[in-house]
Scaffold this active site. Structure first.
Site, PDB file in Angstrom:
ATOM      1  CB  SER A   1       1.309 -10.522   7.690  1.00  0.00           C
ATOM      2  OG  SER A   1       0.104  -9.848   7.472  1.00  0.00           O
TER       3      SER A   1
ATOM      4  CE  LYS B   1      -2.298 -12.413   9.481  1.00  0.00           C
ATOM      5  NZ  LYS B   1      -1.538 -11.166   9.423  1.00  0.00           N
TER       6      LYS B   1
END
Lengths: 167, 172
Positions: A39, A88
């Site tokens: 990701s 993230k």
């Protein structure tokens, strides 16, 4: 304790003390986290196991005030499963407006929440699926990559400026 | 002057430094031990405010926060938990768990009007929390179900005032 084991005692004492000090440093100041998944590619190498992924350094000092900046890479507990730790990029802060990438809808981040997204938008499960997350789930801010040696160094802040607005 | 220097040089510096190092290390170890117990095993909390009346007083109570239960998910509906407020990460709030993930919870939107009840299903990984004093509590009725990750610990025992020493009422 028998006389023959007496040499084990200092060893045990030393390891307990070391573990206590290590836990404290990792909880309060700095911690080392192996990353996996795709990701955050290309910031972190995509890999399917934590052994081959990048190892990053995260600081905990930010948890005293919960003051973050747009573009920080943060560690947080997954809102769907508290045992999983995600990494993230923080895109929008409380009170800011963000345009959802899929639609042209613009939403306001509620107080005490933030918007997180992976750098690899195509392969990331993030706020676009579960919405803004409470800041309280954040457990640290990633500052450096320490492994592999070729990528070693400080992480840069960046964010899609066209999508957010402070008003 | 040279006499003073000679006396200074004669002091057992190595021994003094070693002793200072040992003392510092011991103090650091004590601090670390306190930290580890405080964040991973149990700690004390001083809940304040009207939201948990009558189970917890307005102020003056001292409760034990059991952090192991939070980590290993030994939390069930009816337990009082301490959690980070989803509205302000610097604030900790004490509320009662009314539903775990997948449970259907019925609540009154307006506690003074019995016709305003609403039923929600708690999403995966979330819990539903409410204060016992429904008239003065900001809880899941305002901010919705909260992620379990915000739970800091289970508040099961009161140790002060001594008169009320023991379990905090586990009523629903």
């Amino acid at each position: 304790m028998g006389r023959s084991h007496s040499h084990l005692w200092p060893l045990a004492k030393g390891s307990v003390a070391g573990a206590l000090i290590g836990f404290t440093i990792s909880d309060r100041y700095l911690t080392v986290v192996p990353t996996k998944g795709e990701s955050m590619h290309p910031t972190f190498t995509a890999s399917d196991s934590a052994l081959r992924g990048d190892v990053v350094l995260a600081e905990r000092g930010c948890l005293q005030t919960y003051k973050f900046s747009r573009g920080d890479v943060v560690l947080f507990k997954c809102p769907r499963n508290h045992t999983e730790l995600f990494v993230k990029r923080l895109i929008a802060l409380p009170g800011e407006w963000i345009r959802l990438p899929a639609s042209s809808e613009i939403i306001k981040i509620p107080e005490g929440h933030c918007w997180v997204e992976g750098d690899n938008a195509a392969r990331s499960w993030d706020s676009r699926s579960f919405g803004p997350i409470p800041l309280g789930l954040i457990t640290g801010r990633v500052t450096h990559i320490i492994w592999p040696p070729s990528k070693m160094g400080r992480l840069e802040r960046k964010w899609p400026e066209s999508r957010t607005s402070p008003f | 002057m040279s006499g003073f220097a000679r006396r200074l040089a004669g002091l057992p510096w190595r021994q003094i430094a070693g002793e200072a190092f040992d003392r510092t290390l011991l103090a650091a170890q004590a601090f670390c031990a306190v930290h580890v117990v405080h964040t991973h095993v149990f700690s004390l909390a001083y809940p304040q405010g009207p939201s948990m009346l009558p189970a917890l007083n307005l102020m003056g109570d001292v409760a034990v926060i059991d952090r192991l239960s939070a980590r290993y998910r030994w939390v069930a509906p009816g337990d009082v938990v301490l959690l980070t407020s989803p509205e302000d990460p610097r604030k900790k709030i004490a509320k009662r768990v009314l539903g775990m993930e997948g449970d259907a919870v019925t609540y009154l939107v307006d506690p003074e009007n019995i016709d305003t009840s609403k039923t929600v299903v708690v999403p995966q990984g979330h819990i539903w929390v409410q204060g016992d004093n429904t008239f003065a509590s900001t809880d899941s009725r305002t901010f919705g179900p909260v992620p379990y990750g915000l739970v800091e610990g289970k508040m099961s025992y009161r140790i002060w005032p001594l008169k009320k020493f023991g379990l905090i009422d586990p009523k629903m």
